[in-house]
Design a protein around this motif. Structure first.
Motif, mmCIF file in Angstrom:
data_model
loop_
_atom_site.group_PDB
_atom_site.id
_atom_site.type_symbol
_atom_site.label_atom_id
_atom_site.label_comp_id
_atom_site.label_asym_id
_atom_site.label_seq_id
_atom_site.Cartn_x
_atom_site.Cartn_y
_atom_site.Cartn_z
ATOM 1 N N ALA A 1 0.848 -1.186 0.000
ATOM 2 C CA ALA A 1 0.000 0.000 0.000
ATOM 3 C C ALA A 1 0.887 1.241 0.000
ATOM 4 N N ARG B 1 -2.586 -1.484 4.668
ATOM 5 C CA ARG B 1 -3.315 -0.224 4.865
ATOM 6 C C ARG B 1 -3.462 0.097 6.343
ATOM 7 N N SER C 1 -15.736 4.516 5.369
ATOM 8 C CA SER C 1 -14.329 4.685 5.740
ATOM 9 C C SER C 1 -14.057 4.463 7.223
ATOM 10 N N ASP D 1 0.682 5.220 0.719
ATOM 11 C CA ASP D 1 -0.138 6.293 1.292
ATOM 12 C C ASP D 1 -1.579 5.836 1.526
ATOM 13 N N GLY D 2 -1.715 4.597 2.000
ATOM 14 C CA GLY D 2 -3.025 4.073 2.372
ATOM 15 C C GLY D 2 -3.826 3.461 1.251
ATOM 16 N N GLU D 3 -3.316 3.509 0.015
ATOM 17 C CA GLU D 3 -4.020 2.929 -1.126
ATOM 18 C C GLU D 3 -3.315 1.647 -1.573
#
Length: 228
Positions: free
Chosen positions: A18, A195, A132, A20-22
């Motif tokens: 991942a 993530r 989220s 930056d969180g993606e």
């Protein structure tokens, strides 16, 4: 920030990247005899597919349980070796929470359950009220399936390898309000671990490698034998 995620808590090994969180990519495969022969080649295949290298990774997330005792030890040993060699920060994450994070498109209670053998399951309850945001409602625990099902809200979504073994019991106790997800598709995901680890690493948090250990929830058989 590029983060590697590793999960070998069940019969399926999964690694993910991942940034930056993606999620960038993921590789998963069933264990042969155990995950020792599977894990490092799986990581190598993922890095090649994502056109990156271990030297580009900033941190590692590792699933620390509950789950298979040997599987948890294999993952943690491999991750600690990589972290010491490359001076990487490490974050341990709950296997059950990582399972719950792998579900999208569902709002309401989520109950990941893993087969703990001996007629018991590892379980926890979460609720996704927003796409989220995942809220933890209970700690990770080990219990008999019937006792767990008696106190769950409805409707509830179930996933994990214990769904295959206890699916009929879940439907008997919970009826049509229960939704069961197949383990072959909804197993622990390395990308979800990555993530989750990124979230902590981005806040400047990490775990101490010298004290990070698996979260078994239930004591290994060897410990019971020593006590008795």
């Amino acid at each position: 920030m590029l983060v590697l995620g590793v999960d070998t808590a069940t019969a399926i090994a999964s690694v993910g990247l991942a940034r930056d969180g993606e999620a960038l990519g993921e590789e998963s495969c069933p264990a042969r005899a155990n995950h020792t022969e599977t894990l490092l080649p799986l990581i190598s295949r993922l890095l090649v597919r994502c056109e990156t290298a271990l030297g580009d990774v900033h941190g590692i997330g590792v699933s620390i349980g509950p789950g298979s005792f040997s599987g948890l030890r294999i993952a943690l040993s491999a991750v600690k070796g990589l972290a010491y060699a490359l001076s990487l920060r490490v974050v341990g994450v709950s296997t059950l929470e990582a399972l719950a994070h792998s579900v999208t498109g569902w709002q309401g209670p989520i109950c990941p359950i893993l087969d703990a053998r001996k007629g018991e399951v590892y379980a926890a309850l979460f609720r996704r009220a927003q796409p989220s945001f995942l809220e933890r409602l209970t700690p990770d625990q080990v219990c008999v399936p019937g006792a767990l099902l008696d106190r769950l809200p409805a409707p509830c979504l179930f996933l994990g390898d214990a769904v295959e073994r206890y699916g009929d019991l879940i439907l008997e106790r919970c009826g049509p309000a229960a939704r069961l997800l197949p383990f072959t598709t909804y197993h622990p995901r390395g990308a979800a671990v990555a993530r989750m680890a990124w979230e902590r690493l981005s806040r400047g948090e990490s775990d101490d490698l010298s004290t990070l250990v698996p979260c078994y929830v239930r004591k290994p058989d060897a410990e019971f034998k020593r006590v008795n």
